[in-house]
Design a protein around this motif. Structure first.
Motif, PDB file in Angstrom:
ATOM      1  N   GLU A   1      -7.586   1.901   0.774  1.00 11.72           N
ATOM      2  CA  GLU A   1      -6.175   1.609   0.565  1.00 11.72           C
ATOM      3  C   GLU A   1      -5.832   1.614  -0.923  1.00 11.72           C
ATOM      4  O   GLU A   1      -6.543   1.048  -1.749  1.00 11.72           O
ATOM      5  CB  GLU A   1      -5.836   0.250   1.171  1.00 11.72           C
ATOM      6  N   MET A   2      -4.725   2.267  -1.262  1.00  5.30           N
ATOM      7  CA  MET A   2      -4.299   2.380  -2.648  1.00  5.30           C
ATOM      8  C   MET A   2      -2.853   1.934  -2.797  1.00  5.30           C
ATOM      9  O   MET A   2      -1.971   2.424  -2.085  1.00  5.30           O
ATOM     10  CB  MET A   2      -4.454   3.823  -3.150  1.00  5.30           C
ATOM     11  N   ASN A   3      -2.635   0.993  -3.704  1.00  3.35           N
ATOM     12  CA  ASN A   3      -1.282   0.600  -4.047  1.00  3.35           C
ATOM     13  C   ASN A   3      -0.939   1.119  -5.443  1.00  3.35           C
ATOM     14  O   ASN A   3      -1.697   1.883  -6.038  1.00  3.35           O
ATOM     15  CB  ASN A   3      -1.113  -0.921  -3.966  1.00  3.35           C
TER      16      ASN A   3
ATOM     17  N   ALA B   1       0.835  -1.201   0.000  1.00  5.70           N
ATOM     18  CA  ALA B   1       0.000   0.000   0.000  1.00  5.70           C
ATOM     19  C   ALA B   1       0.869   1.250   0.000  1.00  5.70           C
ATOM     20  O   ALA B   1       1.944   1.282   0.604  1.00  5.70           O
ATOM     21  CB  ALA B   1      -0.920  -0.008   1.207  1.00  5.70           C
TER      22      ALA B   1
ATOM     23  N   PHE C   1      -3.368   5.358   2.517  1.00  7.61           N
ATOM     24  CA  PHE C   1      -4.524   4.886   3.282  1.00  7.61           C
ATOM     25  C   PHE C   1      -4.426   3.398   3.651  1.00  7.61           C
ATOM     26  O   PHE C   1      -5.411   2.658   3.599  1.00  7.61           O
ATOM     27  CB  PHE C   1      -5.828   5.126   2.505  1.00  7.61           C
ATOM     28  N   GLU C   2      -3.258   2.966   4.008  1.00  5.81           N
ATOM     29  CA  GLU C   2      -3.054   1.560   4.348  1.00  5.81           C
ATOM     30  C   GLU C   2      -3.947   1.142   5.509  1.00  5.81           C
ATOM     31  O   GLU C   2      -4.087   1.860   6.499  1.00  5.81           O
ATOM     32  CB  GLU C   2      -1.590   1.307   4.704  1.00  5.81           C
ATOM     33  N   GLY C   3      -4.558  -0.019   5.367  1.00  5.87           N
ATOM     34  CA  GLY C   3      -5.408  -0.561   6.416  1.00  5.87           C
ATOM     35  C   GLY C   3      -6.810  -0.010   6.440  1.00  5.87           C
ATOM     36  O   GLY C   3      -7.583  -0.332   7.341  1.00  5.87           O
ATOM     37  N   THR C   4      -7.165   0.810   5.453  1.00  7.09           N
ATOM     38  CA  THR C   4      -8.512   1.370   5.372  1.00  7.09           C
ATOM     39  C   THR C   4      -9.209   0.820   4.128  1.00  7.09           C
ATOM     40  O   THR C   4      -8.563   0.258   3.233  1.00  7.09           O
ATOM     41  CB  THR C   4      -8.480   2.907   5.290  1.00  7.09           C
TER      42      THR C   4
END
Length: 267
Positions: A37-39, A28, A31-34
């Motif tokens: 989340e965007m990679n 990610a 916004f990791e863990g939401t």
């Protein structure tokens, strides 16, 4: 460890490591863990959607009777998809009804496919299963909607119980028709797109990573092999360009065909 490019394999301590499925699951970035989340793959998708919208805006904002170069290219692409993938299956009247949907399908699949050969992106963002599933669901809903709207009360019955079949044979025919029409169609649409782009990415990565390894890492006669893998990588890049358009065309064509079958009078 040396990073060749985003999405390409690496060499580590003089060794060669082939491509893996890890490329399709990058870490990610935002916004990791939401739920938002965007990679890297999601960011590329958003960039390509924005570019697609920009392309359509630029191509249609100043339409002329005698098209310029950009408008001519844009109209050629639209006419090709309309005539060959839509109207050849649905006819002019029904083709116009479903043209906005099918045009969107074609161009969205194409731009998501083409990212596999764009430097800096280096991965077809349609090669992660979520997007092929979404597009298959769009096709699935479209042909069922078309069938029910054209033949209310008869579409599902005639799809599962074809006319002229002896009643005892329905025990065999109905499950087959259900699987082929309502299960296998979306599954095969998704898998065809997914596997073509996934395998293409793996081969392309292998060729370019081998080129990097043979020329920059290995010694002796191996740089000569690097020239061969470079030629192979260049040729396969052109082939992937063709496959990107072909898979977009096939996906659109099959969606049109399924809609046409749902609209057929025998339903």
């Amino acid at each position: 460890m040396q990073l060749v490019a985003p999405g390409l394999v690496r060499t580590d301590e003089g060794g060669f490591h082939g491509p893996t499925l890890d490329d399709f699951f990058p870490p990610a970035i935002f916004f990791e863990g939401t739920p938002f989340e965007m990679n890297r793959i999601m960011i590329i998708r958003m960039v390509m959607v924005a570019l697609l919208l920009l392309m359509f805006w630029l191509g249609t904002r100043k339409m002329r009777v005698i098209p310029g170069r950009w408008q001519g290219v844009f109209e050629f692409a639209l006419d090709f998809v309309r005539k060959n993938a839509i109207e050849d299956q649905l006819g002019v009247k029904d083709g116009r009804r479903f043209q906005p949907l099918l045009m969107t399908v074609f161009f969205l699949v194409f731009v998501f496919n083409i990212t596999g050969i764009i430097p800096g992106m280096n991965i077809a963002v349609s090669s992660v299963v979520g997007f092929p599933i979404v597009m298959a669901v769009v096709a699935y809903v479209s042909f069922i909607y078309a069938g029910i709207k054209k033949h209310p009360g008869k579409f599902l019955k005639n799809s599962l119980f074809p006319a002229g079949v002896p009643w005892p044979m329905y025990l065999l025919v109905t499950p087959v028709e259900f699987l082929s029409t309502f299960v296998m169609r979306p599954i095969t649409l998704a898998l065809r797109l997914l596997m073509n782009m996934l395998v293409g990415h793996m081969i392309l990565v292998l060729l370019w990573a081998a080129t990097n390894f043979f020329i920059l890492e290995a010694g002796g006669i191996f740089p000569a092999l690097g020239a061969a893998t470079f030629a192979g990588g260049f040729a396969f890049t052109l082939f992937e360009l063709f496959v990107s358009g072909l898979q977009a065309y096939v996906f659109t064509l099959l969606t049109s065909l399924y809609i046409q079958l749902a609209l057929a009078d025998e339903h």
